[in-house]
Enzyme design. Structure first.
Site, PDB file in Angstrom:
ATOM      1  N   HIS A  53       0.919  -0.823  -0.018  1.00  0.00           N
ATOM      2  CA  HIS A  53      -0.213  -0.016   0.120  1.00  0.00           C
ATOM      3  C   HIS A  53       0.975   1.330  -0.188  1.00  0.00           C
ATOM      4  O   HIS A  53       2.150   1.189   0.333  1.00  0.00           O
ATOM      5  CB  HIS A  53      -0.794   0.158   1.157  1.00  0.00           C
ATOM      6  CG  HIS A  53      -1.915  -1.063   1.188  1.00  0.00           C
ATOM      7  ND1 HIS A  53      -2.263  -1.825   2.364  1.00  0.00           N
ATOM      8  CD2 HIS A  53      -2.872  -1.142   0.423  1.00  0.00           C
ATOM      9  CE1 HIS A  53      -3.063  -2.554   2.334  1.00  0.00           C
ATOM     10  NE2 HIS A  53      -3.844  -2.211   1.098  1.00  0.00           N
ATOM     11  N   CYS A  75      -2.720  -0.111   9.936  1.00  0.00           N
ATOM     12  CA  CYS A  75      -3.744  -0.858   9.439  1.00  0.00           C
ATOM     13  C   CYS A  75      -4.742  -1.617  10.316  1.00  0.00           C
ATOM     14  O   CYS A  75      -5.673  -2.010  10.159  1.00  0.00           O
ATOM     15  CB  CYS A  75      -3.042  -2.126   8.751  1.00  0.00           C
ATOM     16  SG  CYS A  75      -1.696  -1.916   7.595  1.00  0.00           S
TER      17      CYS A  75
HETATM   18  N1  GLY Z   1      -2.302  -8.886   4.886  1.00  0.00           N
HETATM   19  C1  GLY Z   1      -2.836  -7.902   4.433  1.00  0.00           C
HETATM   20  C2  GLY Z   1      -3.269  -7.998   3.207  1.00  0.00           C
HETATM   21  O1  GLY Z   1      -2.530  -8.382   2.377  1.00  0.00           O
HETATM   22  O2  GLY Z   1      -4.167  -7.088   2.900  1.00  0.00           O
END
Ligand code: GLY
Length: 278
Positions: free
Chosen positions: A166, A267
């Protein structure tokens, strides 16, 4: 930018046992489930007990191995919550419980229903003045356009995520007008594009480790600037850089196990500013 980082609530979610083997990941590392849960408990305690946020804890769902990474299911700005359409199909249902929790908080809910759109909250950097949306394996142009349509008060620019999961895998806000950024070539390249696209001027703090640039910034009553950041055990070189932030209350939180499944500090929570009258 008054009020940037002035959060009142946090939404978090438990870790299902399925995270250890089934959560999406870019490497083959083995996760210590008990260790991950212990680290997550400490994280939640920092938000609630230490920082005084009202924490809404959603239950883990075994059928959703990545559900602890609540940030990807929604983008909240002001009183509006955009329920996303996560890029990974296995994660789409994570939005259901999130939507219910946000309704309980009386936020205005908008849902991303367009089947051509994908967006993970981890690709959305809100600076207090504008949004940057990372175009990544998980987030596409249509998702960014829908976000721009929902949060019309702010400029929205798209930037490429050249490596990693991200946008916020290598950057986050460290204060009003302060961008924390990793030192890798791809992170610096993305920052340069952000600077070129923006009408605003940002200071930057470069961290030797990309992953250490993912921190939680808050500005809280009686506490002032707060930075929840990765530990010296994880990133010794970057830890010395955090120590330069003399105006911040620095709170190191260990995130070793969730990092193995590409989960960073941001996150694991959705931070919300709820006004007294909503
Ligand atoms: N494990 C986080 C993702 O890949 O979205």
């Amino acid at each position: 930018m008054a009020g940037f980082g002035h959060y009142t609530h946090a939404i978090v979610r438990g870790i299902p046992a399925s995270l250890a083997k089934e959560a999406l990941r870019s490497s083959q590392s083995e996760v210590d489930l008990a260790g991950a849960r212990k680290e997550h408990e400490a994280y939640v305690q920092v938000l609630g007990t230490r920082l005084g946020l009202e924490v809404v804890e959603l239950p883990a769902d075994e059928s959703l191995p990545d559900c602890v990474f609540v940030e990807d299911a929604v983008v909240v700005c002001g009183d509006t919550a955009l329920i996303t359409r996560p890029g990974a199909e296995s994660r789409r249902k994570e939005t259901e419980v999130m939507k219910a929790a946000l309704k309980n908080l009386n936020l205005n809910i908008v849902e991303m229903t367009d089947e051509n759109a994908t967006l993970d909250g981890g690709d959305v950097l809100f600076t207090g003045q504008e949004f940057f949306v990372g175009l990544s394996k998980r987030t596409n142009q249509k998702g960014a356009e829908i976000l721009a349509d929902v949060f019309k008060d702010y400029a929205v620019s798209t930037v490429p995520v050249l490596q990693g999961l991200h946008l916020k895998s290598f950057c986050s806000m460290g204060g009003p007008g302060l961008i924390l950024i990793g030192s890798s070539e791809h992170a610096q390249k993305t920052l340069k594009i952000m600077q070129q696209m923006s009408d605003h001027r940002y200071d930057k703090l470069t961290l030797p480790d990309d992953a250490a640039a993912n921190c939680l910034y808050m500005n809280l009553p009686n506490k002032g600037h707060v930075l929840v950041h990765p530990t010296a055990e994880e990133y010794p070189e970057s830890a010395t850089v955090f120590d330069k932030l003399k105006d911040h209350m620095l709170i190191p939180v260990s995130n070793i196990e969730k990092t193995k499944v590409d989960g960073a500090l941001t996150c694991c929570s959705v931070l919300i500013t709820k006004r007294a009258n909503i």
